[in-house]
Scaffold this active site. Structure first.
Site, PDB file in Angstrom:
ATOM      1  N   ASN A 199      18.763 -14.828 -41.013  1.00 39.65           N
ATOM      2  CA  ASN A 199      18.678 -13.367 -40.957  1.00 39.65           C
ATOM      3  C   ASN A 199      18.031 -12.920 -42.260  1.00 39.65           C
ATOM      4  OD1 ASN A 199      18.961 -10.622 -40.745  1.00 39.65           O
ATOM      5  ND2 ASN A 199      21.190 -10.615 -40.538  1.00 39.65           N
TER       6      ASN A 199
ATOM      7  N   ASP B  62      17.794  -7.726 -31.633  1.00 41.23           N
ATOM      8  CA  ASP B  62      18.994  -6.890 -31.622  1.00 41.23           C
ATOM      9  C   ASP B  62      18.949  -5.866 -30.495  1.00 41.23           C
ATOM     10  OD1 ASP B  62      21.392  -6.885 -33.065  1.00 41.23           O
ATOM     11  OD2 ASP B  62      20.873  -5.043 -34.120  1.00 41.23           O
TER      12      ASP B  62
ATOM     13  N   ASN C   8      30.456  -0.710 -41.187  1.00 43.38           N
ATOM     14  CA  ASN C   8      29.715   0.292 -41.949  1.00 43.38           C
ATOM     15  C   ASN C   8      28.664   0.941 -41.052  1.00 43.38           C
ATOM     16  OD1 ASN C   8      29.086   1.666 -44.455  1.00 43.38           O
ATOM     17  ND2 ASN C   8      27.191   0.507 -44.449  1.00 43.38           N
TER      18      ASN C   8
ATOM     19  N   MET D 136      36.529   2.038 -45.562  1.00 46.40           N
ATOM     20  CA  MET D 136      37.694   2.663 -44.933  1.00 46.40           C
ATOM     21  C   MET D 136      38.973   2.450 -45.738  1.00 46.40           C
ATOM     22  SD  MET D 136      36.879   4.514 -42.433  1.00 46.40           S
ATOM     23  CE  MET D 136      38.582   4.893 -42.017  1.00 46.40           C
TER      24      MET D 136
ATOM     25  N   ILE E 259      35.763  -2.889 -39.282  1.00 51.76           N
ATOM     26  CA  ILE E 259      36.813  -1.896 -39.058  1.00 51.76           C
ATOM     27  C   ILE E 259      37.571  -2.217 -37.785  1.00 51.76           C
ATOM     28  CG2 ILE E 259      37.268   0.545 -38.596  1.00 51.76           C
ATOM     29  CD1 ILE E 259      34.780   1.195 -40.301  1.00 51.76           C
ATOM     30  N   GLY E 260      36.862  -2.536 -36.739  1.00 49.93           N
ATOM     31  CA  GLY E 260      37.499  -2.812 -35.454  1.00 49.93           C
ATOM     32  C   GLY E 260      38.484  -3.956 -35.513  1.00 49.93           C
ATOM     33  N   GLU E 261      38.166  -4.991 -36.289  1.00 47.83           N
ATOM     34  CA  GLU E 261      39.028  -6.171 -36.368  1.00 47.83           C
ATOM     35  C   GLU E 261      40.164  -6.015 -37.371  1.00 47.83           C
ATOM     36  OE1 GLU E 261      36.632  -9.672 -37.078  1.00 47.83           O
ATOM     37  OE2 GLU E 261      35.052  -8.902 -35.758  1.00 47.83           O
TER      38      GLU E 261
ATOM     39  N   GLU F  51      27.863 -13.102 -34.458  1.00 47.18           N
ATOM     40  CA  GLU F  51      26.450 -12.943 -34.121  1.00 47.18           C
ATOM     41  C   GLU F  51      25.656 -14.223 -34.368  1.00 47.18           C
ATOM     42  OE1 GLU F  51      24.933  -8.735 -35.116  1.00 47.18           O
ATOM     43  OE2 GLU F  51      26.687  -8.986 -36.409  1.00 47.18           O
TER      44      GLU F  51
END
EC number: 2.7.2.1
Length: 403
Positions: free
Chosen positions: A7, A152, A215, A287, A336-338, A389
């Site tokens: 990447n 993507d 983010n 967060m 954030i989700g995890e 990913e």
């Protein structure tokens, strides 16, 4: 079979080497400050295991070529290397931001594909040129090894036309291909497959809603295993409130601010992409900092949290009805989700009226791997599934090489 995933950024390069027989990560790393006086390479052997070993080296990397040469030296080091020779690498998978409408699947890189990446740089000016550079460096340093581009925007190509079109003059679509593309597609595709596996359901039958919250944040409505709608648009700016991005706003704000503040289009673009979102509302993008400020009674931080949750819930509700209320799972993923139990709890608050119930203790407990945080009698399972990913890119690379 060993696959190297790359990447490439404008001044950085992330990489991961995977053994595809077991999906084990042999090593991973990040070369940064490429082109600056002193570059830095952080290399991890057997990352996230009890055998993890970290190596940090500093050097001047004039270009990505020198950075990748140092990576190769570490990969093949006589004492610390994970392979004896770079010829052991069977293929290289590249994350590429934007493929426009020209590609809807991962593809073997050739001159035509590189041309597509160049042409789509107008839609991804920060990423596509760097992604192309990563491909060309790999071609130079790994001659004869096939390169695969994983876009993507690929997952969003599954949307029906009524989902990706904007209600603008149709010729803008015909002339400029202005439409919704969606991003985080590699993550959403991985989570769709992982969700189907977790539920023991064929991917072709999966109906789910994925919340990739970090983010940069986006949501995806999955119907029959494919993207039915997604929150990001022509660019990653549309959709949810994010760390520094404003998300969806009234488009008339743009000319209004330009006129009243005397800003150029580039300045407004920077304002919306890098100075807005949580940062613009309360001065923080992390967060953890936002929650700490809320605890101190900071009203703007509390407002930012409420607005973030509201933007997620509004999208969640619209996707619920797009799926006719027949949803197999709600899935949280990404940083954030995890990891943020407060955001998850707030997003799910009030959903009891739909029979969706969260186990507060399970939600507040940190655990590795995929798991449910809903109660056994919840009408819809609510899951946390860590995204991966790099593995998705590696699997796509193997699939392309096998064709």
């Amino acid at each position: 079979m060993k696959i190297l995933v790359i990447n490439a950024g404008s001044s950085s390069c992330k990489y991961q080497l995977l053994e595809m027989d077991t999906h084990a990560v042999l090593c991973s790393g990040l070369a940064e400050r490429i082109g600056q006086d002193e570059g830095r390479l952080t290399h991890k052997i057997a990352p996230d295991t009890d055998k993890e070993e970290k190596i940090v080296q500093t050097a001047h990397f004039p270009t990505h070529v020198q950075a990748m040469e140092m990576v190769i030296a570490l990969l093949t080091d006589a004492e610390k290397g994970v392979i004896k020779d770079k010829s052991e690498i069977a293929g290289i998978g590249h994350r590429v931001l934007h493929g426009g409408e020209a590609v809807s699947d991962p593809v073997l890189v050739d001159e035509r594909v590189k041309g597509i990446v160049r042409e789509c740089a107008v839609l991804g000016p920060l990423h596509n040129p760097a992604n192309l550079m990563g491909i060309e460096v790999a071609e130079k340093l790994f001659p004869g090894v096939p390169n695969v581009a994983v876009f993507d925007t690929e997952f969003g190509m599954g949307m029906p036309k009524e989902a990706f079109m904007y209600a603008l003059p149709y010729e803008l679509y015909e002339d400029l291909r202005i439409r919704r593309y969606g991003f985080h597609g590699t993550s959403h595709k991985y989570i769709a497959g992982a969700t189907a596996k977790y539920l023991g359901k064929p991917l072709s039958e999966l109906r789910s809603i994925t919340m990739h919250l970090g983010n940069g944040s986006s949501m995806s409505c999955v119907r029959n295993g494919k993207c039915f709608d997604t929150s990001m648009g022509l660019t990653p700016l549309e959709g949810l409130i994010m760390g520094t991005r404003c998300g969806s706003i009234d488009p008339a704000i743009v000319p209004f601010v330009m006129e009243k503040k005397g800003l150029t289009p580039e300045q407004v673009d920077t304002l919306m992409n890098k100075k807005s979102g949580l940062l613009g509302l309360c001065g923080h993008t992390d967060m953890r900092d936002v929650h700490a400020e809320v605890e101190k009674g900071n009203e703007r931080a509390a407002l930012a949290l409420k607005m973030l949750v509201r933007s997620i819930k509004k999208t969640l509700g619209s996707y619920y009805f797009l799926l006719d209320g027949k949803v197999d799972a709600l899935v949280f993923t990404a940083g954030i989700g995890e990891n943020d139990d407060i955001v998850r709890a707030e997003v799910c608050a009030g959903l009891e009226n739909l029979g969706i119930k969260i186990d507060a203790k399970e939600n507040g407990t940190r655990k590795a791997g995929a798991r449910a945080i809903s109660t056994p009698d919840s009408s819809i399972p609510v899951l946390i599934i860590p995204t991966n990913e790099e593995l998705q890119i590696a699997m796509a690379t193997v699939e392309v090489l096998g064709k």
